[in-house]
Scaffold this active site. Structure first.
Site, PDB file in Angstrom:
ATOM      1  N   HIS A   6     -10.784  57.985  -9.246  1.00  0.00           N
ATOM      2  CA  HIS A   6      -9.659  57.348  -9.657  1.00  0.00           C
ATOM      3  C   HIS A   6     -10.132  55.800 -10.173  1.00  0.00           C
ATOM      4  O   HIS A   6     -10.215  54.723  -9.407  1.00  0.00           O
ATOM      5  CB  HIS A   6      -8.918  57.064  -8.680  1.00  0.00           C
ATOM      6  N   ASP A  63      15.747  40.683 -10.658  1.00  0.00           N
ATOM      7  CA  ASP A  63      16.060  41.723 -12.026  1.00  0.00           C
ATOM      8  C   ASP A  63      17.629  41.474 -12.872  1.00  0.00           C
ATOM      9  O   ASP A  63      17.483  41.411 -14.084  1.00  0.00           O
ATOM     10  CB  ASP A  63      16.309  42.939 -11.263  1.00  0.00           C
ATOM     11  N   GLU A 120      -7.879  53.546 -11.279  1.00  0.00           N
ATOM     12  CA  GLU A 120      -6.656  52.682 -11.211  1.00  0.00           C
ATOM     13  C   GLU A 120      -6.629  52.046 -10.059  1.00  0.00           C
ATOM     14  O   GLU A 120      -5.909  50.973  -9.912  1.00  0.00           O
ATOM     15  CB  GLU A 120      -5.413  53.525 -11.462  1.00  0.00           C
ATOM     16  N   GLY A 152      -2.704  64.395  -8.930  1.00  0.00           N
ATOM     17  CA  GLY A 152      -1.799  65.097  -8.326  1.00  0.00           C
ATOM     18  C   GLY A 152      -2.301  65.726  -6.979  1.00  0.00           C
ATOM     19  O   GLY A 152      -3.440  65.873  -6.872  1.00  0.00           O
ATOM     20  N   CYS A 156      -8.989  63.211 -12.116  1.00  0.00           N
ATOM     21  CA  CYS A 156      -8.955  64.065 -11.073  1.00  0.00           C
ATOM     22  C   CYS A 156      -8.123  65.420 -11.217  1.00  0.00           C
ATOM     23  O   CYS A 156      -8.761  66.006 -12.105  1.00  0.00           O
ATOM     24  CB  CYS A 156      -8.120  63.025  -9.672  1.00  0.00           C
ATOM     25  N   TYR A 157      -6.855  65.541 -10.698  1.00  0.00           N
ATOM     26  CA  TYR A 157      -6.349  66.740 -11.067  1.00  0.00           C
ATOM     27  C   TYR A 157      -6.314  67.227 -12.560  1.00  0.00           C
ATOM     28  O   TYR A 157      -6.255  68.026 -13.197  1.00  0.00           O
ATOM     29  CB  TYR A 157      -5.091  66.861 -10.378  1.00  0.00           C
ATOM     30  N   LYS A 167       7.710  44.825 -12.068  1.00  0.00           N
ATOM     31  CA  LYS A 167       8.432  43.524 -11.448  1.00  0.00           C
ATOM     32  C   LYS A 167       7.693  42.454 -11.947  1.00  0.00           C
ATOM     33  O   LYS A 167       8.186  41.562 -12.097  1.00  0.00           O
ATOM     34  CB  LYS A 167       8.359  43.976  -9.875  1.00  0.00           C
TER      35      LYS A 167
END
Length: 510
Positions: free
Chosen positions: A166, A225, A168, A51, A78-79, A366
């Site tokens: 991180h 969608d 990710e 964050g 992290c945070y 998506k």
């Protein structure tokens, strides 16, 4: 499931994507989700996101200590690592040297989180200004970098872990393996959440909710969608689904015919086409402000759809193609009182439309929707269709929208689609399209002088549409585009190429 508590990181959706890629279902919720709701979700593991806040800020976001004591494994990123550490009494301070970018992580102690990575040093991506300076007795260090002595920590019972970097992002090469280790090895998730299982479960859910007699009405836009949502609902309830497609006059070339062919003829879905093209053009006459255009188009669409709903009658439910990013973006990480973005699919319905909503895709991203569409048998030109704005070509015409300008843009847009397809660029490009500018320039054709419109071509590469880079197209492709457009379309004598990324620009021009 894995529960992700969001502290406002720009990478939170990426965490969810990586967990989904490990075939594990996950959900993102604000960091201050009530404890009883967390217990009701019964997560197999919890991830605390990064964050933008600092621990030094007044009212810095935090969780109740009881969240860490629920019993499942917890990973702080992290945070999120600071949050865990400070609940144990760790001392944190501003880093002597802030760490933004690549760093070398050295693993000091074996841990399941790093199992199978090979070697003791790995490239990771840092993005922080604070760091843990001193560990309390309840935590031990398992990895460090030159700037962070506690770049990865673990509780002595092995249930709680925190990492400074991180995993990710793609800049951490072994990040996917680290997150996979957390959800599989540490949380014990089997990794059996597949699209086939999703279809089976969702079809059963739709049948149970809709019942044996009720009907569902759904508006089709022609996009991925709504098309996939309609196919899934149709599999569940068959001919009790009725779709409405509104011809707004703002569609790409052949869009109406494509929808009739795919849905009515190929899939056998009941489809009503409402031709409201003249109404839309009349209401857009003289309008140049892009937000005014959007409001007119949105209100007119709802008006036409309501008319069709009354004419068809008998439907209790309304189907929508809401996706998970739509839901996430409509809920602030600070809680329901501070909304980041109100999405058109998430804000409810006009009071005059008294339907119950069916949103079968609201748990999916998506790329997962595209995979679902393929499994449902939708053709490639539907499933792989690039994003197209709700207001259609109206916001790709800068200035007033007229039938004549629409015809010019539609013909140019068709050429852009044909040439990018011929060059094999569909998988590479996020979007490619034409924009008609409110400019005329002098040109020469044959022995005569022309004074005609300018057309811009926009092509971008992106993974999610949140950021985008302009596509470095082969000059030969650009040359063919320019040549075909200026030769085949009377009224356009100059073609330009947009070389602006997002940010600072947006993908669409309006």
């Amino acid at each position: 499931m894995i529960l992700i508590l969001d502290f406002g990181s720009q990478y939170t959706q990426l965490i969810a994507r990586r967990v989904r890629e490990a075939r594990v279902y996950c959900e993102i919720h604000p960091y201050n989700l009530a404890l009883e709701k967390i217990r009701a979700l019964n997560p197999r593991g919890i991830i605390l996101s990064g964050g933008p806040a600092s621990l030094y800020e007044r009212d810095a976001p935090n969780i109740e200590r009881a969240v860490l004591d629920i019993g499942c494994p917890v990973l702080g990123i992290c945070y999120g690592m600071y949050v865990i550490a400070q609940h144990f009494g760790a001392r944190s301070a501003g880093a002597a040297r802030r760490e933004y970018g690549p760093a070398t992580l050295t693993i000091d102690q074996p841990d399941e989180l790093f199992e199978g990575l090979g070697g003791s040093q790995h490239l990771v991506w840092m993005s922080h200004g604070d760091r843990v300076e001193e560990l309390p007795q309840g935590l031990c260090a398992i990895a460090h970098t030159d700037n962070s002595p506690y770049a990865a920590v673990r509780s002595h019972d092995g249930r709680l872990r925190g990492i400074q970097f991180h995993p990710e992002v793609v800049h951490t090469p072994q990040g996917v393996a680290i997150l996979s280790n957390f959800v599989h090895r540490i949380c014990g998730e089997p990794g059996d959440w597949t699209m086939a299982n999703f279809i089976e479960t969702k079809v059963a859910d739709i049948r149970a909710r809709v019942g044996a007699q009720d009907r569902v009405l759904m508006g089709l836009s022609g996009g991925v969608d709504s098309s996939v949502a309609a196919a899934l609902i149709h599999r569940a309830i068959g001919d009790r689904l009725h779709c409405v497609f509104v011809d707004t006059a703002l569609l790409r070339a052949g869009e109406r015919q494509r929808m009739e062919e795919v849905f009515a003829r190929q899939l056998g879905i009941a489809l009503t086409v409402a031709d409201a093209s003249q109404l839309f053009l009349e209401r857009l006459a003289g309008v140049t402000d892009p937000e005014h255009k959007r409001r007119i188009i949105g209100h007119t669409f709802i008006e036409v759809f309501e008319q069709q709903a009354r004419a068809l009658g008998g439907a209790r439910f309304l189907g929508q193609g809401t996706l998970y990013p739509d839901v996430i973006e409509s809920v602030s990480f600070k809680g329901p009182s501070a909304t980041i973005k109100s999405h058109h699919n998430v804000g409810g319905l006009p009071e005059t439309m008294r339907f119950e909503l069916i949103e079968p895709l609201r748990e999916l991203f998506k790329d997962e929707v595209r995979e679902l569409g393929r499994r449902l048998g939708l053709p490639g030109d539907v499933v792989d269709r690039e994003p197209f704005p709700g207001p259609g070509l109206a916001i790709r015409i800068i200035g007033e929208v007229t039938r004549e300008r629409l015809d010019l843009l539609r013909r140019a847009d068709r050429i852009v689609m044909e040439e990018t397809r011929a060059a094999g660029l569909q998988q590479r490009l996020w979007q490619s399209f034409a924009v008609l500018l409110p400019l005329k320039t002098v040109g020469v054709m044959g022995d005569g002088r022309t004074y005609e419109s300018v057309l811009a071509i926009r092509a971008v590469e992106s993974s999610d549409g949140m950021t985008a880079d302009w596509a470095r197209l082969d000059p030969a492709v650009l040359a063919r585009l320019s040549s075909r457009i200026t030769n085949e379309i009377r009224g356009i004598n100059r073609v330009v190429y947009d070389i602006t990324s997002k940010p600072p620009a947006t993908i669409e021009w309006e």
